[in-house]
Design a protein around this motif. Structure first.
Motif, short mmCIF file in Angstrom:
data_model
loop_
_atom_site.label_atom_id
_atom_site.label_comp_id
_atom_site.label_asym_id
_atom_site.label_seq_id
_atom_site.Cartn_x
_atom_site.Cartn_y
_atom_site.Cartn_z
N VAL A 89 0.84 -1.20 0.00
CA VAL A 89 0.00 0.00 0.00
C VAL A 89 0.88 1.25 0.00
O VAL A 89 0.61 2.21 -0.73
CB VAL A 89 -0.94 -0.01 1.22
CG1 VAL A 89 -1.63 1.34 1.39
CG2 VAL A 89 -1.99 -1.09 1.07
N HIS A 90 1.93 1.25 0.81
CA HIS A 90 2.82 2.40 0.86
C HIS A 90 3.64 2.56 -0.41
O HIS A 90 4.00 3.68 -0.80
CB HIS A 90 3.76 2.30 2.07
CG HIS A 90 3.14 2.69 3.37
ND1 HIS A 90 2.29 1.86 4.07
CD2 HIS A 90 3.24 3.83 4.10
CE1 HIS A 90 1.89 2.47 5.18
NE2 HIS A 90 2.45 3.66 5.23
N ALA A 91 3.98 1.45 -1.07
CA ALA A 91 4.82 1.50 -2.26
C ALA A 91 4.04 1.87 -3.52
O ALA A 91 4.64 2.21 -4.55
CB ALA A 91 5.51 0.15 -2.47
N MET A 92 2.72 1.82 -3.45
CA MET A 92 1.89 2.08 -4.64
C MET A 92 2.04 3.52 -5.11
O MET A 92 1.90 4.47 -4.35
CB MET A 92 0.43 1.77 -4.30
CG MET A 92 -0.53 1.97 -5.46
SD MET A 92 -2.16 1.28 -5.08
CE MET A 92 -2.56 2.08 -3.51
N SER A 93 2.31 3.66 -6.40
CA SER A 93 2.52 4.98 -7.00
C SER A 93 1.20 5.59 -7.47
O SER A 93 0.54 5.04 -8.35
CB SER A 93 3.50 4.87 -8.17
OG SER A 93 3.69 6.13 -8.79
N TRP A 94 0.81 6.71 -6.85
CA TRP A 94 -0.37 7.46 -7.28
C TRP A 94 -0.19 8.90 -6.82
O TRP A 94 0.78 9.22 -6.12
CB TRP A 94 -1.66 6.84 -6.72
CG TRP A 94 -1.79 6.84 -5.22
CD1 TRP A 94 -1.03 6.15 -4.31
CD2 TRP A 94 -2.73 7.58 -4.45
NE1 TRP A 94 -1.44 6.39 -3.04
CE2 TRP A 94 -2.49 7.26 -3.07
CE3 TRP A 94 -3.78 8.45 -4.75
CZ2 TRP A 94 -3.23 7.83 -2.03
CZ3 TRP A 94 -4.53 9.00 -3.71
CH2 TRP A 94 -4.26 8.70 -2.38
N SER A 95 -1.06 9.78 -7.20
CA SER A 95 -0.85 11.20 -6.93
C SER A 95 -0.81 11.52 -5.44
O SER A 95 -0.21 12.52 -5.03
CB SER A 95 -1.94 12.04 -7.61
OG SER A 95 -3.23 11.72 -7.09
N GLY A 96 -1.44 10.69 -4.62
CA GLY A 96 -1.46 10.95 -3.18
C GLY A 96 -0.45 10.14 -2.40
O GLY A 96 -0.49 10.14 -1.15
N GLN A 97 0.47 9.45 -3.10
CA GLN A 97 1.39 8.56 -2.39
C GLN A 97 2.22 9.29 -1.35
O GLN A 97 2.33 8.84 -0.19
CB GLN A 97 2.32 7.86 -3.38
CG GLN A 97 3.29 6.90 -2.70
CD GLN A 97 4.32 6.30 -3.66
OE1 GLN A 97 4.49 6.80 -4.78
NE2 GLN A 97 5.00 5.25 -3.23
N LYS A 98 2.80 10.41 -1.72
CA LYS A 98 3.67 11.14 -0.79
C LYS A 98 2.92 11.55 0.47
O LYS A 98 3.43 11.39 1.60
CB LYS A 98 4.25 12.37 -1.48
CG LYS A 98 5.23 13.16 -0.63
CD LYS A 98 5.81 14.34 -1.42
CE LYS A 98 6.78 15.14 -0.55
NZ LYS A 98 7.35 16.29 -1.30
N ASP A 99 1.71 12.05 0.31
CA ASP A 99 0.92 12.48 1.46
C ASP A 99 0.46 11.30 2.30
O ASP A 99 0.37 11.40 3.54
CB ASP A 99 -0.28 13.30 1.00
CG ASP A 99 0.11 14.66 0.45
OD1 ASP A 99 1.14 15.20 0.91
OD2 ASP A 99 -0.59 15.18 -0.44
N PHE A 100 0.15 10.18 1.65
CA PHE A 100 -0.25 9.00 2.41
C PHE A 100 0.91 8.50 3.26
O PHE A 100 0.74 8.19 4.45
CB PHE A 100 -0.73 7.89 1.48
CG PHE A 100 -1.10 6.61 2.21
CD1 PHE A 100 -2.33 6.47 2.82
CD2 PHE A 100 -0.19 5.56 2.31
CE1 PHE A 100 -2.66 5.32 3.52
CE2 PHE A 100 -0.51 4.40 3.00
CZ PHE A 100 -1.76 4.28 3.61
#
Length: 502
Positions: A424-435
């Motif tokens: 879940v943490h490694a998943m690349s999406w626009s909110g990854q950094k904030d998550f």
């Protein structure tokens, strides 16, 4: 995560099947033998032949036949002890078959239970994993409206998910549970076939039940359903965008102790085992030497598929097997327990209950169809699917603001919370950094911490306390509140590090 045949998505919902295999390419016979043994360890009875038969030698009641591309269902009147705690006067319970499109002769079996609170509640579908395990396992042991007693009677489940939603339980792929076909050509081998069948079923279901078309819709499940669910959600999203049929009001999907990104999750086994004192540091160092080969094999599966995916499973599965060989008969679905007497759990009641001729007649099951808790044949047919990464389709759904809840009981080894958290943490999406930067918070039930939650935007992860592989079975009240809060947008952490509770 994964051992070959998980039952229970219960089981990876459930099983993820284990096997003490070497790193050979196709040790299919030892794997099959181990798969059978795992199902028996749950007091279930595998039968690779059942639910595929020659219709010319089988007699059917005409009332039970299903027309092409249409739903046939029966309204049920179960004798259930106790009070349902419902606010509706006449609960609608159905069981039915759908004659699957684009198949020779496949029928998909399902249960549908109207919400005990309000018909306008969301429609929630539950998918058990395996692959090849029946959703009735979850229905009667986890989050269904009722449970089976020792004397084969039914009692209401105070924490059934039908208290806050209209619940669908589906036996899939074909050959699972009460689903059947007269042709082996209807066997599914990958997520494309599985998700297309489920999408076509939903189209027929909503056509037969137009009153629910505008309700919010959620996909849920466990274990190997960590593969099914993202693919199915993507298929619905695609169908909606292409205006293929009835618009399905997809709001979110939830994966419980699932196998979604095997490349990451298999690598977490040793870290989880060491952190929970299942292995020593020297064991850890030795077993971890297998991880680079597992990583490489998984990458080959992701690019070429077919036999390379089976090879990846056999290579990576040895990590899990090495840990089990050290743990002295531990229950890999709940490390607090031992598999005493070769029975990690006893799920035999469901087979006894659904095997009764009176129950089969009430459900509209053809006479020659037997209930199969977990199908060894369906499991083997999905072998090339096991090590594929199903995370890849999730970012597009998050960008479309379709919610994802990933939850995991902290004491499950096979699909452990650590591996799930990592993908879940490694998943690349626009909110990854904030998550990734978001703080952990407490998930409260009755004023007590029932888990640790992390959230940003449409993505939520929960580590559930005091639970193994089957969170709704181990923590029924917490799982019901988790579902309701998530669907009603109240699961997000508050400033004080708490989570709103009912």
């Amino acid at each position: 995560m994964a051992s070959p045949l998980s039952i229970l998505s219960l089981f990876l919902s459930f099983l993820l099947f284990t096997s003490s295999l070497s790193l050979t390419t196709k040790p299919s016979f030892p794997l099959r033998k181990t798969g059978h043994q795992l199902i028996r360890d749950l007091n279930l009875h595998p039968n690779p032949e059942v639910n595929f038969f020659n219709t010319h030698t089988t007699s059917f009641d005409d009332n039970f036949k299903v027309s092409e591309s249409k739903i046939f269902e029966k309204r049920l009147k179960f004798d259930v002890h106790g009070e349902p705690g419902a606010t509706v006067n006449d609960l609608a319970h159905h069981a039915g078959y759908y004659h699957l499109q684009h198949t020779v002769d496949a029928r998909m079996f399902y249960f549908f239970f109207e919400s005990r609170k309000a018909k306008a509640d969301p429609v929630v579908i539950w998918l058990t994993g395996g692959p090849g395990c029946s959703s009735e396992l979850a229905l009667f042991y986890e989050n269904g409206p009722f449970k089976i007693t020792n004397n084969m009677s039914l009692v209401w489940n105070d924490y059934g998910w039908d208290k806050v939603s209209n619940m669908l339980y589906v036996d899939q792929p074909t050959g699972t549970g009460f689903s059947y076909s007269s042709s082996g050509e209807d066997t599914r081998h990958d997520e494309t076939g599985v998700s297309n069948d489920l999408y076509n079923f939903l189209q027929a279901f909503f056509m037969a039940h137009p009153d629910y078309v505008n309700n919010d819709f959620y996909i849920t499940g466990e274990s190997y359903a960590g593969h099914y669910i993202p693919s199915f959600a993507s298929r619905i999203n695609q169908g909606n965008k292409n205006r293929e049929g009835i618009h399905i009001n997809l709001k979110g999907f939830a994966i419980g102790n699932g196998l979604t990104d095997p490349g990451i999750q298999y690598q977490a086994y040793t870290d989880y085992a060491l952190a929970n004192n299942l292995i020593s540091e020297s064991d850890y160092n030795q077993i971890s030497q297998r991880i680079p080969n597992c990583e490489q094999a998984t990458k080959r599966c992701g690019t070429t598929g077919t036999d390379t995916c089976q090879s990846a499973l056999y290579v990576c599965q040895q990590i899990f097997e090495d840990i089990l060989s050290i743990t002295n008969n531990i229950n890999y679905y709940d490390i607090r327990k031992k598999c005493e007497g070769n029975l990690c759990y006893d799920f035999s009641r469901v087979e006894t209950f659904l095997g009764q001729s009176s129950i089969k007649t009430a459900l509209g099951i053809p006479k020659n169809i037997d209930y199969v808790s977990c199908s060894d044949g369906v499991y083997e047919a999905m072998m090339n699917d096991w090590m594929r990464n199903l995370e890849v389709g999730i970012p597009e759904l998050l960008e479309a603001n379709v919610k994802l809840l990933v939850y995991a009981g902290e004491y499950d080894l096979i699909c452990n919370w650590l591996g799930n958290s990592r993908w879940v943490h490694a998943m690349s999406w626009s909110g990854q950094k904030d998550f990734v930067a978001a703080l952990n918070a407490s998930f409260l039930v009755d004023g007590k911490e029932a888990g640790i939650i992390k959230n940003h935007g449409p993505l939520t992860f929960i580590k559930v306390h005091n639970a193994g592989h089957m969170v709704p079975m181990d923590q029924p009240r917490a799982s019901l509140q988790m579902l309701e809060l998530w669907m009603t947008e109240k699961l997000n952490p508050l400033r004080k590090g708490k989570v709103a509770r009912l």
